[in-house]
Design a protein around this motif. Structure first.
Motif, PDB file in Angstrom:
ATOM      1  N   ASN A   1     -12.626  -1.712  -6.435  1.00 51.31           N
ATOM      2  CA  ASN A   1     -11.558  -0.876  -6.613  1.00 51.31           C
ATOM      3  C   ASN A   1     -12.178   0.166  -7.762  1.00 51.31           C
TER       4      ASN A   1
ATOM      5  N   LYS B   1      -4.175   4.251 -10.738  1.00 53.88           N
ATOM      6  CA  LYS B   1      -5.566   3.934  -9.647  1.00 53.88           C
ATOM      7  C   LYS B   1      -6.926   3.610 -10.349  1.00 53.88           C
TER       8      LYS B   1
ATOM      9  N   THR C   1       0.809  -1.152  -0.486  1.00 55.94           N
ATOM     10  CA  THR C   1      -0.217  -0.155   0.225  1.00 55.94           C
ATOM     11  C   THR C   1       1.145   1.010  -0.208  1.00 55.94           C
ATOM     12  N   LYS C   2       1.912   1.502   0.569  1.00 53.51           N
ATOM     13  CA  LYS C   2       2.585   2.467   1.613  1.00 53.51           C
ATOM     14  C   LYS C   2       3.810   2.447  -0.694  1.00 53.51           C
TER      15      LYS C   2
ATOM     16  N   CYS D   1       2.719   1.586  -3.393  1.00 51.34           N
ATOM     17  CA  CYS D   1       1.967   2.056  -4.654  1.00 51.34           C
ATOM     18  C   CYS D   1       1.414   3.317  -4.820  1.00 51.34           C
ATOM     19  N   LYS D   2       1.542   4.264  -3.323  1.00 52.29           N
ATOM     20  CA  LYS D   2       1.715   5.747  -2.804  1.00 52.29           C
ATOM     21  C   LYS D   2       3.129   6.001  -3.425  1.00 52.29           C
TER      22      LYS D   2
END
Length: 275
Positions: free
Chosen positions: A159, A44, A34-35, A37-38
């Motif tokens: 998503n 997205k 998750t981190k 991807c950011k």
């Protein structure tokens, strides 16, 4: 290994061989993705580069381990199915899990530049953990794979709607989350179609169904993946021939339904019993 007075420490090692006549699934998952991807600004709801990198790394794992009969992946996870009669690493749990996870991690990091040109990979580097699960019957193994593909559909539908609401509908992430709370699949499809004119069934299958990797053999071989000549499958010579046959096989990467029977009926050799 040298036989010294310190050799007694080997007695503390635990033998963790997995039971025979079981399909072994080595499932790897990304750690802290998750981190990640950011940090690298993944698109997205889906990033084509990221999933292509996952699939390329998985393909190399399948090439390296000839006893892997099939791999299935989605998002930041992959499941590698080892033949029920594999003797690799004496079927040791820790060896199988760590070998697959470390090879996948190495391939992912080394191939990063090919899929994210101009974006340098920095510490902390992406890593994947691995675990082994045994399934004693083909039917249970198929249920496992069906579970993962169903999970792929559920997560991707959510998503897709979530980020469509945010990116095209102007909602905040909190508003989108509140709007989708308690919604069913039909509700999500209705939001996409009525508000944005999007038919979810027209989304690319790679997102809706994930990725399946397996070996395809030449036409002169029987559909069950064996040759017409009978031979002792346990002989050293035959085992070496089987290994070479797998190494020469074409690696197929597809995005298809593996819940229904069609895929398996057309490729019975994939899960053919070797007991």
């Amino acid at each position: 290994m040298a036989n010294t007075e310190f050799g007694y420490v080997r007695s503390f090692e635990q033998w963790d061989a997995l039971p025979p006549s079981n399909w072994i699934v080595v499932r790897i998952d990304g750690r802290g993705f998750t981190k990640l991807c950011k940090k690298y600004d993944f698109a997205k709801p889906n990033d084509t580069r990221a999933i292509a990198l996952m699939n390329s790394a998985a393909e190399q794992v399948v090439r390296s381990f000839v006893d892997v009969v099939l791999a299935y992946g989605q998002s930041d996870e992959y499941s590698f199915i080892f033949a029920e009669n594999t003797a690799l690493f004496d079927r040791r749990n820790s060896k199988l899990a760590t070998s697959v996870a470390t090879l996948f991690t190495a391939e992912y990091c080394l191939q990063w530049k090919d899929f994210f040109p101009g974006t340098e990979l920095e510490r902390p580097f992406p890593t994947f953990d691995g675990r082994c699960v045994c399934y004693p019957k083909q039917a249970i193994l198929r249920d496992y794979l069906s579970w993962r593909q169903a999970d792929c559909h559920i997560n991707n539908l959510y998503n897709t709607v979530f980020w469509t609401l945010v990116l095209k509908g102007g909602r905040t992430t909190t508003e989108a989350e509140h709007e989708l709370k308690g919604s069913l699949a039909a509700d999500k499809n209705e939001i996409l179609f009525k508000q944005f004119g999007i038919n979810y069934n027209n989304e690319d299958e790679i997102w809706r169904k994930g990725t399946v990797i397996y070996r395809a053999y030449d036409d002169h071989q029987q559909q069950d993946g064996t040759t017409s000549k009978k031979a002792d499958p346990t002989s050293k010579n035959q085992l070496e021939k089987e290994k070479k046959r797998k190494q020469k096989a074409k690696i197929m990467v597809e995005h298809t339904d593996i819940i229904k029977d069609t895929f398996w009926n057309e490729r019975p050799y994939i899960l053919a019993s070797k007991r």
